[in-house]
Design an enzyme around this catalytic site. Structure first.
Site, PDB file in Angstrom:
ATOM      1  N   HIS A 332       0.829  -1.168  -0.106  1.00  0.00           N
ATOM      2  CA  HIS A 332       0.158   0.052   0.054  1.00  0.00           C
ATOM      3  C   HIS A 332       0.791   1.357   0.086  1.00  0.00           C
ATOM      4  O   HIS A 332       1.929   1.111   0.587  1.00  0.00           O
ATOM      5  CB  HIS A 332      -0.937  -0.024   1.278  1.00  0.00           C
ATOM      6  CG  HIS A 332      -2.008   1.045   1.156  1.00  0.00           C
ATOM      7  ND1 HIS A 332      -1.765   2.290   1.672  1.00  0.00           N
ATOM      8  CD2 HIS A 332      -3.158   1.202   0.631  1.00  0.00           C
ATOM      9  CE1 HIS A 332      -2.929   2.921   1.299  1.00  0.00           C
ATOM     10  NE2 HIS A 332      -3.845   2.221   0.717  1.00  0.00           N
ATOM     11  N   ASP A 391      -8.031  -5.044  -0.202  1.00  0.00           N
ATOM     12  CA  ASP A 391      -8.282  -5.761  -1.318  1.00  0.00           C
ATOM     13  C   ASP A 391      -8.057  -7.510  -1.432  1.00  0.00           C
ATOM     14  O   ASP A 391      -8.814  -8.285  -1.942  1.00  0.00           O
ATOM     15  CB  ASP A 391      -7.777  -5.294  -2.551  1.00  0.00           C
ATOM     16  CG  ASP A 391      -8.191  -3.946  -3.009  1.00  0.00           C
ATOM     17  OD1 ASP A 391      -9.503  -3.668  -2.717  1.00  0.00           O
ATOM     18  OD2 ASP A 391      -7.221  -3.179  -3.082  1.00  0.00           O
TER      19      ASP A 391
END
Length: 456
Positions: A332, A391
């Site tokens: 991320h 996700d």
């Protein structure tokens, strides 16, 4: 004749591609030479400061002596840790999405009376304008629900008596209608997509005013309207976790960029939908499930770390999966040691997996999460701290709830519409508002105009 034209057209387009490549190369060293902030990020990976916000905050590291130091991730909604927000409504056995929407839009938690009125107002706004589904969704079906959502959001402009009114009162009215209507648009767009592209029967359900947003969506997309309380509460949790993620994420920033120009609400939100559709943003949850489909087919023993590592190496080297070299769901831009959204969702997903008889698949996801940093280090030499992002587990949760993959990213949009509307209002009604106009360094060489008869 037509086939000949098509072949000639393909050849001509191929030559145009060659022409483009010949004249459009940019030397990669120029980015360092001119200190270009690629991806609007500084050299250390931090984001370029583009504005101020009171809506959301994403924390994944601290800067000490000019260097990023990893820390456990935190997601803050209007100053409140999202973990505390979720613990509050879960412990009281309430649905939390409407409460979260109120918090993000207005800046404070609602009292009981305010929440009841707000929830009732959202429910009353769910019905689409007369003939909207027939004219805007059924008559022009799309194989991608996100594409249809963007088009439908733009189309709502035509049904709004005051589409250009930028007053706070009107922006709030438009925001509430969008929060209420987007789930209905998604449900209808999905039903039409199944009918026209998957040869399934067409069934459309009217939204129910006595249900929460999560309950209503499950009711709307299922042929028999059936869902369990556990499913609705878990979907509600997913909506809360996806509702906001700071002003710097790609879709919220897109919304703010368009809003800074003074354009209308529907244009700004449609741009955000288009951004979220991308596989590097909201479309990543779908990519995660496609990648795991490949892993599950390739790895014979899901408990063999060495076999899983070998599979991940093939994915990173671009020889397996979609060829991107990415392990979707890992890493991320801000979170380092952990993504709090993934941590929370994973906790609930584990118990659901046990109920659904999918514990082995859940364990495989955990193993990929555990092994990925090690494999990236061995293959790429990357030492960057890496964690699973939301996700990684959101797609698995949707799968366990029998939600079709076509709806994974649209569900993200259903939640994030709240954050987009909050950022749009803040962008417009902020005394520091200016149209966003970053600079691009022109690096094309100067050359003279060549008369037609001297061109090769």
């Amino acid at each position: 004749m037509q086939d000949d034209l098509l072949l000639n057209s393909d050849a001509f387009i191929g030559s145009l591609c060659d022409e483009f490549c010949k004249h459009n190369y940019i030397d990669p060293t120029y980015y360092d030479k001119f200190d270009v902030k690629r991806g609007l990020r500084n050299a250390d990976g931090t984001g370029v400061m583009a504005g101020l916000t009171q809506i959301g905050n994403v924390q994944g590291y601290v800067v000490q002596d000019g260097e990023r130091v990893p820390r456990e991730g935190r997601l803050i909604y209007r100053g409140i840790n999202v973990e505390d927000l979720i613990d509050g409504f879960v412990s009281e056995k309430r649905f939390g999405f409407e409460e979260t929407a109120y918090l993000l839009l207005f800046g404070a938690l609602p009292n009981r009376s305010q929440l009841e009125q707000f929830t009732r107002l959202i429910a009353q706004c769910r019905t689409l304008p007369a003939s909207f589904t027939e004219d805007m969704i059924i008559k022009a079906p799309s194989p991608d629900v996100m594409n249809k959502l963007a088009r439908s959001v733009l189309a709502l402009y035509s049904y709004d008596p005051r589409p250009e009114d930028g007053s706070l009162e009107n922006l709030l009215r438009q925001s509430l209608e969008l929060i209420a209507r987007v789930p209905t648009i998604v449900a209808h767009a999905y039903a039409v997509k199944r009918h026209y592209y998957d040869n399934q029967s067409l069934y459309l359900h009217r939204p129910q005013e006595d249900m929460s947003s999560a309950e209503n969506f499950l009711y709307s997309v299922r042929r028999d309207n059936a869902f369990t309380e556990d499913e609705a509460r878990l979907l509600d949790l997913c909506l809360v976790l996806h509702a906001e993620h700071g002003g710097g994420n790609n879709s919220a920033f897109a919304c703010r960029v368009l809003s800074s120009s003074g354009t209308d609400t529907y244009s700004s939100i449609a741009a955000a939908v288009g951004s979220l559709k991308g596989p590097r943003h909201g479309g990543a949850n779908k990519k995660v499930m496609e990648m795991f489909g490949c892993i599950e087919e390739t790895v014979r023993d899901w408990k063999d770390d060495d076999e899983i590592k070998a599979c991940l190496e093939e994915i990173i080297n671009g020889r397996l999966g979609d060829g991107s070299g990415l392990i979707y769901g890992m890493g991320h831009a801000i979170y380092t040691l952990s993504d709090p959204r993934a941590v929370i969702l994973k906790r609930f997903a584990r118990s659901l997996a046990a109920k659904k008889g999918m514990s082995e698949e859940f364990d495989l996801f955990e193993t990929v999460e555990r092994l990925s940093p090690e494999v990236f280090l061995s293959v790429k030499g990357e030492t960057k701290t890496m964690c699973a992002n939301i996700d990684m587990y959101s797609g698995l949760v949707y799968k366990m709830m029998n939600i079709p993959m076509d709806l994974y990213t649209p569900l993200f949009a259903i939640a994030r519409i709240v954050g987009w509307c909050a950022h749009r209002i803040e962008e417009i009604h902020n005394p520091g508002n200016r149209i966003m106009r970053p600079a691009y360094k022109a690096v094309a060489p100067t050359r003279p105009f060549v008369p037609m008869d001297r061109r090769i």
